[in-house]
Write an enzyme that holds these catalytic residues in place. Sequence first.
Site, PDB file in Angstrom:
ATOM      1  N   ASP A   1     -10.640  27.110  27.917  1.00  0.00           N
ATOM      2  CA  ASP A   1     -10.603  28.220  28.884  1.00  0.00           C
ATOM      3  C   ASP A   1     -11.557  27.906  30.033  1.00  0.00           C
ATOM      4  O   ASP A   1     -11.288  28.236  31.194  1.00  0.00           O
ATOM      5  CB  ASP A   1     -11.060  29.543  28.226  1.00  0.00           C
ATOM      6  CG  ASP A   1     -10.032  30.086  27.249  1.00  0.00           C
ATOM      7  OD1 ASP A   1      -8.829  29.804  27.422  1.00  0.00           O
ATOM      8  OD2 ASP A   1     -10.437  30.781  26.299  1.00  0.00           O
TER       9      ASP A   1
ATOM     10  N   LYS B   1     -11.727  33.760  18.184  1.00  0.00           N
ATOM     11  CA  LYS B   1     -12.380  32.667  18.920  1.00  0.00           C
ATOM     12  C   LYS B   1     -13.827  32.408  18.473  1.00  0.00           C
ATOM     13  O   LYS B   1     -14.303  31.276  18.547  1.00  0.00           O
ATOM     14  CB  LYS B   1     -12.350  32.943  20.423  1.00  0.00           C
ATOM     15  CG  LYS B   1     -10.953  32.807  21.027  1.00  0.00           C
ATOM     16  CD  LYS B   1     -10.991  32.928  22.538  1.00  0.00           C
ATOM     17  CE  LYS B   1      -9.585  32.911  23.109  1.00  0.00           C
ATOM     18  NZ  LYS B   1      -9.573  32.879  24.576  1.00  0.00           N
TER      19      LYS B   1
ATOM     20  N   ASN C   1     -11.360  27.843  21.694  1.00  0.00           N
ATOM     21  CA  ASN C   1      -9.931  28.183  21.830  1.00  0.00           C
ATOM     22  C   ASN C   1      -9.026  27.017  21.438  1.00  0.00           C
ATOM     23  O   ASN C   1      -7.801  27.160  21.440  1.00  0.00           O
ATOM     24  CB  ASN C   1      -9.600  28.666  23.250  1.00  0.00           C
ATOM     25  CG  ASN C   1      -9.384  27.509  24.204  1.00  0.00           C
ATOM     26  OD1 ASN C   1     -10.044  26.480  24.098  1.00  0.00           O
ATOM     27  ND2 ASN C   1      -8.455  27.669  25.118  1.00  0.00           N
TER      28      ASN C   1
END
Length: 280
Positions: A109, A73, A94
Amino acid sequence: MTKILSGRTRIYGIIGCPVEHSFSPLMQNAAFDALKIDARYLAFSVKPEQIPQAIAGIRALNIHGVNVTVPHKSSVISCLDEISPLTQLIGAVNTIKNVRGRLIGTNTDVSGFIRSLETLNFSPKHKSIALLGAGGSSRAVLAGLADAGASCIFIHNRTVGRAESLVTEFSQKFPDTQLKSVSVKTILETPLDLLVNTTTVGMETDASRLDLSQCRKIKHLADLIYSPPKTRLLKQAEELGIPAINGMGMLLYQGCDAFTFWTGQPAPETVMQEQLLNLV
Ligand code: ATR
């Protein structure tokens, strides 16, 4: 029904290591099917040293978008053309969208977590919140909550220095939110609108020593863990009548928001949720 692939089928995917157990292929393929979008979503296992080649491959093969998971990430960021300021601050991407060879990164997220709180009817604005943990997940949750207007966020971490660095870094970016690294004692003694577990404690072994019954007042609980679906903290919240959610909502909504980021269409959330519920 077997899906017919053609020269026009768009390819999406997830890159990570390992990725074999990811829930995203089932969730995203079900979404494409539900909306009759000619696309497939695959899992690509990519070793850390091969990230630059993998990202170059997205451009070269005209892959339309990917999710990025552990451990890539942060490392993908230097390979991208554009990321939002909030994503830059979190330092983790992400989701990547390929717009005619230009790679744009975002972090769903964050939005996924904030949306999952809506199932508790909880809005972070002007609220006092405590986070357990100061790792990658905590950064995303912290940024989302501060960005959504939380008035005060306490962070407790096993390694205190990590929580302190997070506070120093994020305090500059979110001057309207009071951030503080605290002991467990403070968590126990302070009335809180929300407590969030961002640590991996409760996943395999449950070493968390926090006893919710000893806390002065906790109005809501969110545990980012979804497997097992009920951690010790979540079971205790249930016993004490504290409204609580596990990480399944965040998993679902990060996927829904990624789908919309790629396609520009509202995600078929019920279809995607059904896929997740079938898996647990
Ligand atoms: P993620 O990206 O999922 O957040 P991470 O960056 O490795 O993963 O962070 C894991 C978090 O869980 C950290 O806050 C870690 O605490 P440390 O910074 O002290 O390592 C926390 N954690 C993991 N195992 C723990 C344990 N047994 N007890 C307390 N905290 C734990």
